[in-house]
Design an enzyme around this catalytic site. Structure first.
Site, mmCIF file in Angstrom:
data_model
loop_
_atom_site.group_PDB
_atom_site.id
_atom_site.type_symbol
_atom_site.label_atom_id
_atom_site.label_comp_id
_atom_site.label_asym_id
_atom_site.label_seq_id
_atom_site.Cartn_x
_atom_site.Cartn_y
_atom_site.Cartn_z
ATOM 1 N N ASP A 32 0.864 -1.179 0.000
ATOM 2 C CA ASP A 32 0.000 0.000 0.000
ATOM 3 C C ASP A 32 0.901 1.230 0.000
ATOM 4 O O ASP A 32 1.797 1.343 0.844
ATOM 5 C CB ASP A 32 -0.879 0.024 1.258
ATOM 6 C CG ASP A 32 -2.003 -1.001 1.181
ATOM 7 O OD1 ASP A 32 -2.220 -1.562 0.086
ATOM 8 O OD2 ASP A 32 -2.652 -1.244 2.216
ATOM 9 N N ASP A 63 -13.979 -6.376 -4.593
ATOM 10 C CA ASP A 63 -14.132 -6.494 -3.133
ATOM 11 C C ASP A 63 -15.539 -7.016 -2.873
ATOM 12 O O ASP A 63 -16.515 -6.362 -3.262
ATOM 13 C CB ASP A 63 -13.962 -5.132 -2.459
ATOM 14 C CG ASP A 63 -12.537 -4.591 -2.589
ATOM 15 O OD1 ASP A 63 -11.611 -5.399 -2.820
ATOM 16 O OD2 ASP A 63 -12.354 -3.370 -2.465
#
Lengths: 216, 263
Positions: free
Chosen positions: B11, B130
């Site tokens: 990330d 997701d």
């Protein structure tokens, strides 16, 4: 001082990765679409991604077909990568017009570019094993079955099985590298294959430095 | 036979790698180029940079991060986070990314997948999904709903149907995160993985829930995933890539050895 390597810019590929990888193994690479620069280089790397016909069209448009064939005929170490390997062949099944004639490649190697048979997921993307069909300086120091990174939907089928340098299994074995004297080609991406890929490019540099390493 | 891939996910926020849980409790975890080089040496098969900045400055920073990383590491690099146009995809690919991962923007505009695949090839286009389990009556077959905006907004779309649609649009891979399992370290949502992998012919990358080596193995066997995305179990040093690969190899799964060609 190592001799220079021309990375052929046909306008269809992102050449940064291969350029950076050649620099990493201390080969003085130059990205070029200038026939004179290609003709003057000690070795040629011919990368390519995208569609066969489109790439071949760009090469003709830039007037590069004859200089590439000259380099090959003169015995200059030459490495085709991915679509660059496929473009060395006579023709390809990859065509925009399904009913039309097969698009012609450079024709430096007898044989055809074929599509993977139906039922296999294409593109063939990921790390797969490359097993040399015979001993060759391009694979010096690399074990049989070393993994390299692939991403392609078509594969080459040389008419002369003796031109096959390595095979890879995807549903069935296909030719993943060729060697015809000074003319070499790999279907995988050495510039995306970690240390093994860098080793192969370094081996190509050794061949440029001493072309007598090549089998007759 | 293709090797099962181990893909560390980094990330990136403002040009730095951060670690945390679902965008909270973020801690600095170093320079992205250095982290990428570390995982490359460790034997990662591919890397994912996820830009969690999602701002105009973040975009420029990300392009710079990609450029620097691609100059020093020689394995495939995927980039995701806030990518909403074919032009931006092109900029990232030109900077050295090999694959682009789209999520929220593709849900709002599915043509993004088709246009990206037409211009750069399906192998470049990853669609991240997701998904969260939908509570139904006991005994009814499971369903999963797709969420956008980093898992914050329900979309009403069925995860399996969306997976089938993105493949038809030209996506080359699906990066599938179970929001129920993510961060728990209790294991992947194997039923979700198997359902999506069974519905599409393209590779599925499993994400969310890995806590043990056995979990990774389950995702790749019962879950039929082609690859596993690993974040916290690597970043917090629970396992090294070598340990993961040795374990999977012992289970008989094809993996690229960390010492790939060295005898």
């Amino acid at each position: 001082m190592p001799k220079s390597v021309a990375v052929v810019d046909s306008g269809c590929a992102n050449l940064n990765s291969i350029y950076k990888a050649l620099v990493k193994v201390s080969l003085p690479a130059v990205i070029t679409d200038d026939a004179a620069v290609i003709a003057g280089a000690a070795g040629v790397v011919f990368p390519g991604v995208g569609a066969f016909e489109h790439a071949m069209g760009l090469i003709r448009q830039k007037g590069l077909a004859s200089v590439l064939l000259e380099c090959i005929a003169k015995g200059k170490p030459f490495l085709g990568i991915c679509l660059g390997l496929q473009l060395l062949f006579l023709s390809s099944e990859e065509r925009s017009n399904p009913g039309g004639p097969l698009p012609q490649g450079l024709g430096a190697v007898a044989g055809q570019v074929r599509r993977f048979p139906a039922g296999l997921p294409v593109p063939h993307v990921g790390w797969n094993r490359v097993s040399p069909a015979r001993s060759h300086p391009l694979f010096a120091g690399l074990n049989g079955g070393t993994y390299f990174y692939f991403t392609h939907s078509y594969y080459v089928q040389p008419s002369d099985p003796g031109h096959r340098l390595a095979v890879t299994d995807y549903g069935a074995p296909f030719t993943s590298a060729i060697g015809v004297r000074n003319l070499l080609g790999v279907q995988f991406h050495p510039e995306k294959s970690g240390p093994a890929g860098l080793r192969l490019l370094s081996n190509f540099g050794n061949i440029i430095a001493d072309p007598t390493l090549l089998p007759a | 036979m293709l090797a099962k891939r181990i893909i560390p996910c980094l990330d990136v926020l403002g040009g730095r790698v951060v670690k945390g849980t679902r965008f909270v409790n973020l801690q600095d975890a170093g320079d992205p180029v250095e982290r990428a080089a570390f995982y490359d040496r460790e034997g990662a098969d591919e890397l994912v940079f996820l830009d969690i900045t999602a701002s105009a400055e973040g975009r420029r920073t990300m392009i710079e991060v990609v450029r620097k990383t691609a100059a020093s590491i020689f394995i495939p690099l995927a980039v995701g986070g806030g990518i909403d146009s074919v032009d931006f995809m092109g900029e990232l690919l030109q900077s050295g990314a090999d694959k682009i991962s789209v999520n929220t923007a593709a849900l709002a505009n599915p043509a993004l997948i088709r246009d990206g695949a037409a211009r750069f090839g399906s192998q470049c286009i990853v669609t991240a999904i997701d998904a969260r389990r939908v509570e139904e009556r006991p005994g009814s077959p499971p369903r999963w709903e797709v969420y956008s905006h980093g898992g914050r907004r329900p979309t009403g779309r069925d995860a399996i149907a969306w997976a089938v649609e993105v493949e038809k649009l030209g996506a080359g891979e699906i990066l599938l995160t179970s929001m129920d399992a993510d961060g728990t370290r209790d294991g992947y949502d194997i039923a979700l993985l198997a359902a999506v992998a069974g519905a599409v012919p393209i590779p599925v990358i499993a994400s969310g829930g890995a806590g043990t080596l056995e979990h990774l193995s389950q995702a790749l066997t019962i879950g039929k995933a082609h690859a596993v995305l690993v974040a916290s179990i690597l970043h917090y040093g629970l396992y090294s890539i070598a340990e993961i690969k040795n374990f999977l190899a012992e289970k008989g799964l094809p993996v690229r050895p960390v010492s790939n060609y060295i005898t």
